[in-house]
Design a protein around this motif. Sequence first.
Motif, PDB file in Angstrom:
ATOM      1  N   PHE A  59       0.635  -1.292   0.008  1.00  0.00           N
ATOM      2  CA  PHE A  59       0.015   0.019  -0.142  1.00  0.00           C
ATOM      3  C   PHE A  59       0.944   1.341   0.039  1.00  0.00           C
ATOM      4  N   PHE A  60       2.045   1.238   0.715  1.00  0.00           N
ATOM      5  CA  PHE A  60       3.020   2.452   1.180  1.00  0.00           C
ATOM      6  C   PHE A  60       3.369   2.927  -0.317  1.00  0.00           C
ATOM      7  N   MET A  61       4.148   1.548  -0.902  1.00  0.00           N
ATOM      8  CA  MET A  61       4.807   1.725  -1.915  1.00  0.00           C
ATOM      9  C   MET A  61       3.908   2.281  -3.283  1.00  0.00           C
ATOM     10  N   LYS A  62       2.680   1.706  -3.121  1.00  0.00           N
ATOM     11  CA  LYS A  62       1.543   2.223  -4.299  1.00  0.00           C
ATOM     12  C   LYS A  62       1.326   3.482  -4.213  1.00  0.00           C
ATOM     13  N   PHE A  63       1.236   4.168  -3.121  1.00  0.00           N
ATOM     14  CA  PHE A  63       0.852   5.401  -2.974  1.00  0.00           C
ATOM     15  C   PHE A  63       2.030   6.346  -3.253  1.00  0.00           C
ATOM     16  N   ILE A  64       3.323   5.850  -2.929  1.00  0.00           N
ATOM     17  CA  ILE A  64       4.571   6.813  -3.553  1.00  0.00           C
ATOM     18  C   ILE A  64       4.329   6.397  -5.129  1.00  0.00           C
ATOM     19  N   GLU A 123      -7.359  -2.089 -13.312  1.00  0.00           N
ATOM     20  CA  GLU A 123      -6.226  -1.949 -12.291  1.00  0.00           C
ATOM     21  C   GLU A 123      -4.942  -2.334 -13.023  1.00  0.00           C
ATOM     22  N   SER A 124      -4.029  -1.319 -12.855  1.00  0.00           N
ATOM     23  CA  SER A 124      -2.536  -1.607 -13.222  1.00  0.00           C
ATOM     24  C   SER A 124      -1.771  -2.303 -12.203  1.00  0.00           C
ATOM     25  N   HIS A 125      -0.822  -2.880 -12.434  1.00  0.00           N
ATOM     26  CA  HIS A 125       0.141  -3.478 -11.535  1.00  0.00           C
ATOM     27  C   HIS A 125       0.477  -2.601 -10.667  1.00  0.00           C
ATOM     28  N   SER A 126       0.837  -1.417 -10.585  1.00  0.00           N
ATOM     29  CA  SER A 126       1.503  -0.588  -9.668  1.00  0.00           C
ATOM     30  C   SER A 126       0.675   1.128  -9.576  1.00  0.00           C
ATOM     31  N   PHE A 127      -0.226   1.272 -10.402  1.00  0.00           N
ATOM     32  CA  PHE A 127      -0.926   2.780 -10.716  1.00  0.00           C
ATOM     33  C   PHE A 127      -2.171   2.668 -10.272  1.00  0.00           C
ATOM     34  N   GLY A 128      -2.989   1.631 -10.037  1.00  0.00           N
ATOM     35  CA  GLY A 128      -4.314   1.680  -9.878  1.00  0.00           C
ATOM     36  C   GLY A 128      -4.902   1.521 -11.155  1.00  0.00           C
ATOM     37  N   LYS A 129      -6.435   2.259 -11.173  1.00  0.00           N
ATOM     38  CA  LYS A 129      -7.139   1.811 -12.268  1.00  0.00           C
ATOM     39  C   LYS A 129      -6.658   2.948 -13.456  1.00  0.00           C
ATOM     40  N   LEU A 130      -6.582   2.635 -14.544  1.00  0.00           N
ATOM     41  CA  LEU A 130      -6.204   3.555 -15.598  1.00  0.00           C
ATOM     42  C   LEU A 130      -7.396   3.537 -16.680  1.00  0.00           C
TER      43      LEU A 130
END
Length: 152
Positions: A59-64, A123-130
């Motif tokens: 969660f933290f890394m995805k936010f960053i 949902e993408s791997h790292s960026f959320g929904k695109l």
Amino acid sequence: MALPNIFDKSVTDEMIARINKLEADSKPKWGKMTTPQMLAHCNVTYEMVYEDKHPKPNFFMKFIIKTFVKNIVVGEKPYKRNSQTAPAFLITDSRDFTLERKRLIDYLNQTQQLGDSSFANNESHSFGKLSIVEWNNMFYKHLDHHMTQFGV
């Protein structure tokens, strides 16, 4: 200015033609990757879509990543030369040119055949929904950057 639509068969075919102009020993205009390493590097984007081989960020890394990296990757502005890349995209071992080229072409064809509607708000791997435009920009811009790097 909108980027070419990688979901359009003619754009996919043009990108595949560029990939097919590469040789195993093609020299980059910048950077240190070999041609097989660059192809394997480009395949990582598609591995994150179609395969379960790269751990998802917590969660933290995805936010960053969403806060500081997402717009660089999914926006229309071209990448800078010698930009830093995520650890999963670092390819330092030797790779098989023919295998990596075939994998990349297969991923491109699969993506084009699925069509843009298959990606809408996914949902993408790292960026959320695109959005479709963001998926297109991520796919096209990265490939175009590296094809340009290798002069094709």
